[in-house]
Scaffold this motif. Sequence first.
Motif, mmCIF file in Angstrom:
data_model
loop_
_atom_site.group_PDB
_atom_site.id
_atom_site.type_symbol
_atom_site.label_atom_id
_atom_site.label_comp_id
_atom_site.label_asym_id
_atom_site.label_seq_id
_atom_site.Cartn_x
_atom_site.Cartn_y
_atom_site.Cartn_z
ATOM 1 N N ALA B 231 -42.047 30.827 -1.008
ATOM 2 C CA ALA B 231 -41.256 31.976 -0.549
ATOM 3 C C ALA B 231 -40.227 32.410 -1.589
ATOM 4 C CB ALA B 231 -40.568 31.642 0.771
ATOM 5 N N GLY B 232 -39.602 31.465 -2.286
ATOM 6 C CA GLY B 232 -38.546 31.841 -3.221
ATOM 7 C C GLY B 232 -39.041 32.181 -4.612
ATOM 8 N N ILE B 233 -40.344 32.112 -4.831
ATOM 9 C CA ILE B 233 -40.892 32.322 -6.167
ATOM 10 C C ILE B 233 -41.358 33.773 -6.285
ATOM 11 C CG2 ILE B 233 -42.590 31.507 -7.841
ATOM 12 C CD1 ILE B 233 -40.627 29.312 -6.802
ATOM 13 N N GLY B 234 -40.860 34.508 -7.257
ATOM 14 C CA GLY B 234 -41.259 35.906 -7.437
ATOM 15 C C GLY B 234 -41.125 36.664 -6.136
ATOM 16 N N LYS B 235 -42.211 37.332 -5.725
ATOM 17 C CA LYS B 235 -42.180 38.049 -4.450
ATOM 18 C C LYS B 235 -42.801 37.209 -3.333
ATOM 19 C CE LYS B 235 -42.581 42.387 -6.979
ATOM 20 N NZ LYS B 235 -43.554 43.430 -7.391
ATOM 21 N N GLY B 236 -43.042 35.944 -3.605
ATOM 22 C CA GLY B 236 -43.423 35.034 -2.529
ATOM 23 C C GLY B 236 -44.893 34.707 -2.399
ATOM 24 N N LYS B 237 -45.750 35.318 -3.249
ATOM 25 C CA LYS B 237 -47.183 35.043 -3.095
ATOM 26 C C LYS B 237 -47.701 34.044 -4.112
ATOM 27 C CE LYS B 237 -48.171 39.474 -0.926
ATOM 28 N NZ LYS B 237 -48.547 40.841 -1.338
ATOM 29 N N GLY B 238 -46.806 33.503 -4.937
ATOM 30 C CA GLY B 238 -47.198 32.370 -5.756
ATOM 31 C C GLY B 238 -47.662 32.665 -7.163
ATOM 32 N N GLY B 239 -47.669 33.940 -7.579
ATOM 33 C CA GLY B 239 -48.095 34.221 -8.940
ATOM 34 C C GLY B 239 -47.854 35.670 -9.292
ATOM 35 N N TYR B 240 -47.855 35.943 -10.606
ATOM 36 C CA TYR B 240 -47.593 37.321 -11.034
ATOM 37 C C TYR B 240 -48.634 38.290 -10.475
ATOM 38 C CZ TYR B 240 -47.461 41.540 -13.726
ATOM 39 O OH TYR B 240 -47.433 42.869 -14.049
ATOM 40 N N TRP B 241 -49.912 37.963 -10.641
ATOM 41 C CA TRP B 241 -50.968 38.887 -10.180
ATOM 42 C C TRP B 241 -51.026 38.946 -8.660
ATOM 43 C CZ3 TRP B 241 -52.431 42.086 -13.727
ATOM 44 C CH2 TRP B 241 -52.476 41.680 -15.055
ATOM 45 N N GLU B 242 -50.772 37.812 -8.035
ATOM 46 C CA GLU B 242 -50.781 37.771 -6.577
ATOM 47 C C GLU B 242 -49.678 38.672 -6.022
ATOM 48 O OE1 GLU B 242 -51.078 35.318 -8.709
ATOM 49 O OE2 GLU B 242 -51.974 33.517 -7.856
ATOM 50 N N ASP B 243 -48.489 38.615 -6.671
ATOM 51 C CA ASP B 243 -47.348 39.393 -6.191
ATOM 52 C C ASP B 243 -47.495 40.882 -6.480
ATOM 53 O OD1 ASP B 243 -45.745 37.533 -4.942
ATOM 54 O OD2 ASP B 243 -44.704 36.941 -6.779
ATOM 55 N N ASN B 244 -48.097 41.208 -7.609
ATOM 56 C CA ASN B 244 -48.049 42.597 -8.064
ATOM 57 C C ASN B 244 -49.352 43.363 -7.924
ATOM 58 O OD1 ASN B 244 -45.214 42.805 -9.166
ATOM 59 N ND2 ASN B 244 -45.966 40.972 -10.197
ATOM 60 N N VAL B 245 -50.494 42.671 -7.860
ATOM 61 C CA VAL B 245 -51.762 43.402 -7.816
ATOM 62 C C VAL B 245 -52.673 42.905 -6.688
ATOM 63 C CG1 VAL B 245 -53.343 44.559 -9.395
ATOM 64 C CG2 VAL B 245 -51.560 43.151 -10.340
ATOM 65 N N ASP B 246 -52.133 42.057 -5.789
ATOM 66 C CA ASP B 246 -52.922 41.601 -4.629
ATOM 67 C C ASP B 246 -54.109 40.708 -4.965
ATOM 68 O OD1 ASP B 246 -51.381 42.806 -2.613
ATOM 69 O OD2 ASP B 246 -52.298 44.747 -3.053
ATOM 70 N N TYR B 247 -54.090 40.063 -6.127
ATOM 71 C CA TYR B 247 -55.106 39.043 -6.368
ATOM 72 C C TYR B 247 -54.918 37.911 -5.357
ATOM 73 C CZ TYR B 247 -56.809 40.724 -10.925
ATOM 74 O OH TYR B 247 -57.406 41.436 -11.930
ATOM 75 N N ASP B 248 -56.002 37.209 -5.056
ATOM 76 C CA ASP B 248 -55.914 36.073 -4.143
ATOM 77 C C ASP B 248 -55.125 34.951 -4.807
ATOM 78 O OD1 ASP B 248 -58.649 36.505 -2.185
ATOM 79 O OD2 ASP B 248 -58.657 37.442 -4.154
#
Lengths: 248, 253
Positions: B231-248
């Motif tokens: 939750a506290g990392i980036g936008k909360g989805k665990g990775g740059y691509w996950e947070d910004n481009v909806d990668y799994d």
Amino acid sequence: MNDPTAPIVIKRHRMATRVWHWVTVVTMFIMIGSGIGILKAHPRLYWGRYGANFDTAWTTLDQWPSWLVSLLNLLTIPAGYNLALSRRWHLLFALVLAFALLGFMIVSLINKHFQRDLRVRAAELSPREVVHDVKEHLAFRFHDPKKPGAYNILQKLSYVVTIFVLIPVMILTGLTMSPGMDAAWPWLLEVFGGRQSARSIHFIAATGLVLFIIAHLALVILAGTWNEVRSMSTGRWKVPAHTSEDVA
Amino acid sequence: MSSLITRRSLVMGASIGAGALLAGCDKIAANPEARKILFMGEDMNRGLQRALTNRNALAPEFSPAQMSPIFRSNGTSNPGTAEYTAMVANNFADYRLKVGGLVDRPLSVSLPQLRQMPSRAQITRHDCVEGWSAIGKWQGPKLGALLTAAGLQKSARYIVFTCADLFGGANYYESVDLVDAFHPQTILAWALNDQVLDVAHGAPVRLRVERQLGYKHAKYVMAIEAVASLAGIGKGKGGYWEDNVDYDWYAGI
């Protein structure tokens, strides 16, 4: 039959067949569209275990005719290019495709749809029979007057190839592209000759499915669109007039 | 004649229907509630893979003869920041890999120390999310050994990697769960194809998480942090691509 002019209506497709058919129609549409989206991320195909830009591709998008590229662009899900969303669509509906097929196969073995309607008998494969069926198709006669509800041999073969070869190959080559599944089931790589070969076979089988869909739709239209669509929706199929005259 | 008109209108109707269905797919993906359903596929696929297969299964390993002649590099080819350029100039003498977060003994490991740790060499296939694959030989210590040395706390659930390369002004980051963190093939590679890892492929240290796609294999790893939640990392989805481009987040498929 008191009124000889009344159309004969028979029950043609079982509930399981009808439900599976339409679920698969929607799923195929999504899988083809999202699959094109994924292909666009690296539109080069290779044989073997590895394959990237420095390696020799057996086909690349820039070799394809522009009408085909335009058509692929038109069908892409989502419109334009979005690899992440194409993958979301593709990997969710892959589960629908696989488990719907599994369910349909189990039910169709139990209700004997496969054994009764799709079993290819040796006699049907004799050259004489096949040539006869091809001639009948060319004359736009699709139904055996003696058994109007039965599938003809070309129809059987196309369904058997689609249900038992093309869709399972799509599913298995799809699994082979998953690095997690390759660790769990390394035999997948042996079966298809490596991940990049599996990726190539995935797109060849997809092309086969698209050709099946085109032929299927063309024949539905030629055989009488609404009668065919209704029979796959409600199960009720009107025996074509020329056929019932033959029967009479 | 009438059947011809019907046929033409049918083809037209089918085309319009297909177009509407395509537009509908994009509408669905834009709707937040429908998006939740669409994004459920990730958990379903991870759940199925984890439930139906051996979660410690090893990724296939290859023979030297099966390696790619050229191992393609992708993503950042050089972080190019002042700090990173200075480290390269100094041959990474000042590099320290920080291991922190929910650990009993935070570590600061130099490159020579990392190279002295028992290492694993493996010839594996790298699969990019785009579809291409390259086979290469990676060598480095197991991530699990480093985490054990640092004393991972019970509350830790994920391992987060912070990298030297910048994406949109922020450091690249990725994360894995403990199943993959302690997997025997999950290593911090400092060599590729028997050469010291070069800048294009993630020098000085790159994560290898062999059962997942390329974007999980963080390059230029600077810090490793054990956390209880993403939750506290980036936008909360665990990775740059996950947070910004909806990668799994789960890239095992």
